[in-house]
Design an enzyme around this catalytic site. Structure first.
Site, short mmCIF file in Angstrom:
data_model
loop_
_atom_site.label_atom_id
_atom_site.label_comp_id
_atom_site.label_asym_id
_atom_site.label_seq_id
_atom_site.Cartn_x
_atom_site.Cartn_y
_atom_site.Cartn_z
N LYS A 37 0.85 -1.19 0.00
CA LYS A 37 0.00 0.00 0.00
C LYS A 37 0.89 1.23 0.00
CE LYS A 37 -4.15 1.82 2.27
NZ LYS A 37 -5.17 1.54 3.32
N ASP A 96 -15.91 0.57 11.61
CA ASP A 96 -16.47 0.68 10.27
C ASP A 96 -16.65 -0.71 9.67
OD1 ASP A 96 -17.51 1.92 8.01
OD2 ASP A 96 -15.54 2.18 7.07
#
Length: 687
Positions: free
Chosen positions: A15, A109
């Site tokens: 990432k 989340d």
């Protein structure tokens, strides 16, 4: 690369994040959460951070590679999951949340898009929780809170928020938030509908208004009439309006639906009944799977943890049973055929099936949804009696001196082992421990096992263990080998920690002791202490270098020195411990004494083999040594052939010591020593 800098073929995800955005609170929360997960030992159902790098413009996060796509995509493509499949998947999610909440992390989340599958093959897919950009870091079980960036009011996803999140943004830091979200996900998985958006057309404001006015999920007959009462009960507990009464992750894992006891399924109809008709075959299958689990647990990595000799698993490895399933499904078909099972039982467990048993196994395996073989759920059901047990950080799994009735496999977290307050070593995900009490019922725990982090283990009770090994001597042999390695490393650690020692310096040609002398001390080659030659009757039989221990045999067996140890470097240094202090130390640690006696026998055995080989023996391979003493050429060493080696070296060597060596090398209890046993046991320490 691994921790030792060796190249590996393992694939990872990278990432790349521009430093322009690193002040963003989302980045801060994600990196802090990932770092804490990494520090606390990780979990097989949480996407793990492998490493982090940076250059002038970017940060690079090296993460577990997850190739199965999003849960949301699977729900659209496959429709609602069966209750059994949902039960398996939700069990993994709950286990991940139990770990996260235990170390003070709230995901905040949770939604289908953040629950990835490790593979597209649903039958062998494992959940991986991702995206910690909204995470809250709290004290939890892991100690003081980390100062994470405050969550923005808009953080999270409205459709998965519980009632307390509307108007009270600080509520995002409660573990109860994740549990509500999981209830919404479960509702979707079983019905294909969102409980507060049945048409799929509602806006965030409309969903919020619905939750505020009536947070009770809809259970209309036409929508959820097909659900079992147990599934409905779990959804209600997850989506309880009062966060204080909402079910926790730990409590969820005890729910009968999550445990697979009440989850309905069409794909598994009669599979247990079929297997129960073949009780003997089932026991062999269990024994074979246990042997594969042992193999998976003792071969997860080549990296040794300090002081234990045990192997530690690479980050991101799967749970033990999943790893065993993958080993059986060697060609990654997504199912285990009867041929796969038969081959694995023979190769790993040493179990040969009759033609009738092979036919019965083929019929039993065919009860799986896969026509050609057994899916993971069916495979997992064979070992359903394995209990998953959770321990909080700092909890003691057992203490030294206790009688042991279980052994354990680590699914997640880290466990440290101490003896009298002295640290012996640490084990992590994929390792097993507590096997000593299984191998010897009269043996009490030789150390205290304490959880460094929250830990999840598979617990094997003695009755189950005895049933498994009854059909597989190979599993027992594998554990004996691991046990011997750990005991030896622990004994060495105890000796290195002693203060009643002195350092000696030698020059090239000086001897620590000579063959035939009386032994009154033992030695360890000091750090940077040079190299030593070991010789018997002028014949070189081995080398010693930094960290090696020697001279203990004469003390343990009360016999003269059986070899000469000479400095070969310009300068050498050794740490000397007097014989009285050494024996006093071992008197307080019978396990250490037993381990060092085993080491001494193996060393004496090698000296005898070198005498058989004669001149040039120092350069021969292990295989050549084996062949030289296998005088009848049958590929195995008999008791008579082993005794002949000792008598060639020393005709007065005690018979009971020879017998003890034979028993330690005969891993499968056959009465002979195969090449594989010889290589592995003698290879533990041949100097």
């Amino acid at each position: 690369m691994d921790v030792d800098g060796n190249e590996t073929s393992e694939k990872v995800a990278l990432k790349k994040i521009s430093k322009k955005f690193t002040d963003d609170s989302s980045f801060q929360r994600e990196t802090q959460a990932l770092l804490r997960i990494h520090e606390e030992g990780g979990h097989p159902n949480v996407c793990g951070l492998r490493d982090m790098y940076e250059d002038d413009r970017h940060f690079y996060l090296v993460l577990d590679l997850i190739s199965g796509g999003e849960m949301f995509e699977h729900l659209i493509e496959r429709g609602a999951y069966s209750e059994q499949t949902a039960s398996y998947l939700l069990r993994d999610v709950a286990a991940a949340l139990r770990f996260l909440h235990g170390v003070g992390i709230v995901h905040a989340d949770l939604k289908p898009e953040n629950l990835m599958l490790s593979a597209w093959n649903d039958d062998n897919a494992a959940i991986k929780m991702v995206d910690f950009g909204c995470a809250s870091l709290t004290e939890g079980e892991g100690g003081p809170a980390t100062k994470a960036a405050p969550a923005k009011p808009e953080a999270g996803t409205t459709a998965y928020w519980p009632p307390e999140c509307f108007g009270k943004r600080r509520a995002h830091s409660s573990p109860a938030v994740d549990m509500w979200s999981l209830g919404v996900i479960l509702y979707i998985m079983l019905s294909g509908l969102h409980p507060f958006d049945l048409t799929g057309m509602a806006s965030d404001d409309e969903i919020e208004a619905q939750i505020r006015s009536n947070p009770e999920p809809t259970f209309k007959r036409e929508l959820t009439g097909h659900l079992s009462k147990s599934a409905v009960d779990l959804i209600r507990r997850l989506m309880c309006k009062d966060p204080e009464k909402r079910i926790t992750a730990a409590e969820m894992l005890e729910h009968p639906w999550v445990r697979g006891e009440t989850a309905s399924t069409k794909t598994m109809v009669d599979s247990d009944k079929r297997l129960n008709r073949f009780k003997e075959l089932r026991e062999k299958l269990e024994a074979g799977i246990f042997a594969v689990i042992i193999s998976a647990g003792s071969n997860t990595s080549s990296t040794h943890t300090a002081g234990t000799g045990a192997k530690s698993s690479p980050a991101g490895s799967h749970r033990i049973i999943e790893r065993a399933y993958e080993l059986m499904d060697a060609d990654s078909k997504g199912f285990v055929s009867s041929d796969d099972m038969a081959s694995a039982l023979t190769a790993t467990a040493g179990i040969e099936l009759s033609e009738k048993e092979k036919r019965e196994m083929k019929e039993a395996v065919a009860s799986s949804p896969k026509e050609k073989g057994m899916d993971f759920h069916s495979f997992n059901n064979l070992m359903a009696k394995l209990a998953t047990v959770y321990y909080g950080k700092g909890a003691k799994i057992f203490e030294e001196g206790e009688k042991g009735e279980c052994m354990y496999f680590i699914n997640s977290g880290k466990v440290v082992f101490t003896l009298g307050g002295t640290k012996l070593g640490q084990l992590g995900q994929g390792d097993f421990f507590g096997e000593g009490s299984m191998l010897n019922p009269n043996t009490t725990r030789s150390a205290t096992a304490t959880c460094v982090t929250p830990v999840e283990v598979l617990e094997i009770a003695r009755a189950d263990y005895e049933r498994y090994v009854k059909n597989s001597s190979v599993a027992t042999g594998e554990m004996k080998l691991v046990r011997a390695s750990r005991m030896l490393q622990n004994a060495k650690s105890l000796i290195r920690l002693q203060n009643n020692v002195k350092e000696m310096e030698l020059k090239r040609g000086d001897c620590c002791f000579k063959e035939g002398e009386e032994g009154n001390s033992m030695f360890t080659v000091a750090e940077g202490g040079g190299d030593f030659k070991v010789s018997v009757g002028g014949l070189e039989v081995g080398k010693l270098s930094e960290g090696d221990m020697f001279g203990e045999t004469a003390l343990l067996m009360r016999r003269p020195r059986s070899a000469t140890v000479e400095c070969e470097s310009e300068k050498c240094r050794v740490i000397e411990m007097s014989g009285s202090h050494f024996l006093e130390l071992l008197q307080a640690s019978p396990e250490a004494e037993a381990s060092l006696r085993d080491l001494s026998r193996r060393r004496e055995f090698k000296k005898g083999m070198m005498k058989v080989v004669g001149s040039g023996g120092a350069d021969v391979s292990m295989r050549e040594l084996f062949n030289a003493i296998d005088t009848d050429g049958d590929g195995a060493l008999s008791a008579a052939e082993v005794k002949k080696v000792f008598h060639r070296f020393d005709a007065s060597f005690p018979e009971q010591e020879i017998q003890a060596l034979l028993e330690s090398m005969d891993l499968d209890g056959s009465g002979n020593i195969t090449w594989r046993e010889f290589e592995r046991v003698v290879g533990l320490e041949v100097r």
